[in-house]
Write an enzyme that holds these catalytic residues in place. Structure first.
Site, PDB file in Angstrom:
ATOM      1  N   ASP A   1      -1.838  -0.705   5.937  1.00 28.61           N
ATOM      2  CA  ASP A   1      -2.182  -0.118   7.242  1.00 28.61           C
ATOM      3  C   ASP A   1      -3.680   0.047   7.480  1.00 28.61           C
ATOM      4  OD1 ASP A   1      -2.445   2.015   5.353  1.00 28.61           O
ATOM      5  OD2 ASP A   1      -2.401   3.434   7.008  1.00 28.61           O
TER       6      ASP A   1
ATOM      7  N   ASP B   1      -0.263   5.186   0.850  1.00 25.31           N
ATOM      8  CA  ASP B   1      -0.561   6.148   1.926  1.00 25.31           C
ATOM      9  C   ASP B   1      -0.534   5.491   3.308  1.00 25.31           C
ATOM     10  OD1 ASP B   1      -0.911   7.858  -0.131  1.00 25.31           O
ATOM     11  OD2 ASP B   1      -3.071   8.107   0.096  1.00 25.31           O
TER      12      ASP B   1
ATOM     13  N   ASP C   1       0.868  -1.173   0.000  1.00 27.84           N
ATOM     14  CA  ASP C   1       0.000   0.000   0.000  1.00 27.84           C
ATOM     15  C   ASP C   1       0.910   1.229   0.000  1.00 27.84           C
ATOM     16  OD1 ASP C   1      -2.308   1.670   0.580  1.00 27.84           O
ATOM     17  OD2 ASP C   1      -1.533   1.783   2.625  1.00 27.84           O
TER      18      ASP C   1
HETATM   19 MG   LIG Z   1      -2.976   3.120   3.583  1.00 28.87          MG
END
Ligand SMILES: [Mg+2]
Length: 288
Positions: free
Chosen positions: A237, A34, A32
């Site tokens: 996340d 961000d 991922d």
């Molecule tokens: Mg993320």
């Protein structure tokens, strides 16, 4: 023959001869962006330098797997100094550069200067649903936001906002009243659409479009191209990373900016001790 360029091995036992030997496995890294490869607040990736160098040296595909658009990923890759395969808009499509690692990519369709595997729905179909229900459900989609508003919500500079708005398969949106989310989600199902939650936005997209399906297809593609099994790891996340984390051999969760962690419910999940790119660097160095 043993090759020591790689440090992840699979121990194989040949039942007939009872010989134990190592098989060097090729690896794939899905990540991922961000809050994972990039810091949540400033989008910096400076602290991942060491890990990036190690991945490059080992020749491991580093597959950005993100809600970002193709234009955004291409610009970021340029800044990072890599030209790697990537998955955009939460699993809508997989892109791979022509002649990547000298592999024969003739089984894939061409798309500009790249090859593509497509999983998503056209943007026009996504927008039809959004426009039909935006007022009733208090949704504000990126297509209706001014560049200033997108900049305010994402922290992106104005030049980058333009790239974020070049969407092909999904609509990011915010809601005034989140208590209506469940009802809206049910409604979307009737249109073969779904809603997932990212770090800053909800994302409206095709029902079959998720990071997990794209990850499975990508692993299968590489196993076909390499003609052998691969060992896969993924770093994420947020909730929209779950389908990706569930599909790999080694799921890694990066600490969020508020110090909390995504609960995956997966036994083997590894967790970073730092947030953002510092946590990413830590975990890649640990396992590559
Ligand atoms: Mg993320």
């Amino acid at each position: 023959m043993l090759l020591f360029d790689y440090n992840i091995y699979k121990i194989m036992i040949n039942k007939e001869t009872l010989l134990c030997y190592y098989v060097v496995m090729k690896r794939l890294i899905f990540t991922d962006l961000d809050g994972t490869f990039l810091n949540h607040h400033n989008y910096a990736f400076d602290e991942s330098f060491e890990a990036l160098k190690k991945i490059k040296e080992a020749g491991i595909p580093l597959i950005f797997t993100t809600s970002k658009t193709k234009s955004e990923v291409e610009l970021l890759q340029e800044k990072v100094g890599i030209s790697e395969p990537f998955i955009v808009e939460n699993g809508a499509a997989f892109f791979i550069p022509e002649n990547y690692q000298g592999l024969d990519l003739s089984i894939l369709n061409g798309y500009e200067d790249k090859k593509i595997m497509l999983f998503g729905q056209p943007y026009s179909r996504i927008l039809n649903f959004y426009r039909l229900y935006k007022e009733e459900y208090g949704m504000l989609g990126m297509s209706d936001m001014s560049d200033a508003k997108v900049g305010e919500l994402t922290g992106l500079a104005q030049g980058s906002v333009f790239l974020a708005k070049q969407r092909d398969f999904s609509e990011p949106f915010i809601m005034k009243d989140e208590s209506k989310l469940q009802e809206l989600t049910e409604l979307a199902k009737g249109y073969e659409l779904k809603i997932t939650k990212g770090g800053r936005f909800y994302h409206l997209m095709g029902e079959l479009q998720d990071k997990g399906i794209a990850v499975i297809e990508t692993i299968e593609l590489f196993e076909r191209l390499y003609n052998e099994k691969v060992y896969s790891m993924a770093l994420g996340d947020s909730e929209n990373d779950l389908p990706m984390l569930e599909r790999v051999d080694l799921p890694i969760v990066i600490q969020k900016h508020d110090g909390s962690y995504l609960e995956t419910g997966l036994e083997k999940t590894e967790k970073s001790t730092y947030e953002g790119s510092k946590g990413w660097n830590e975990m890649v160095l640990k396992y590559v």
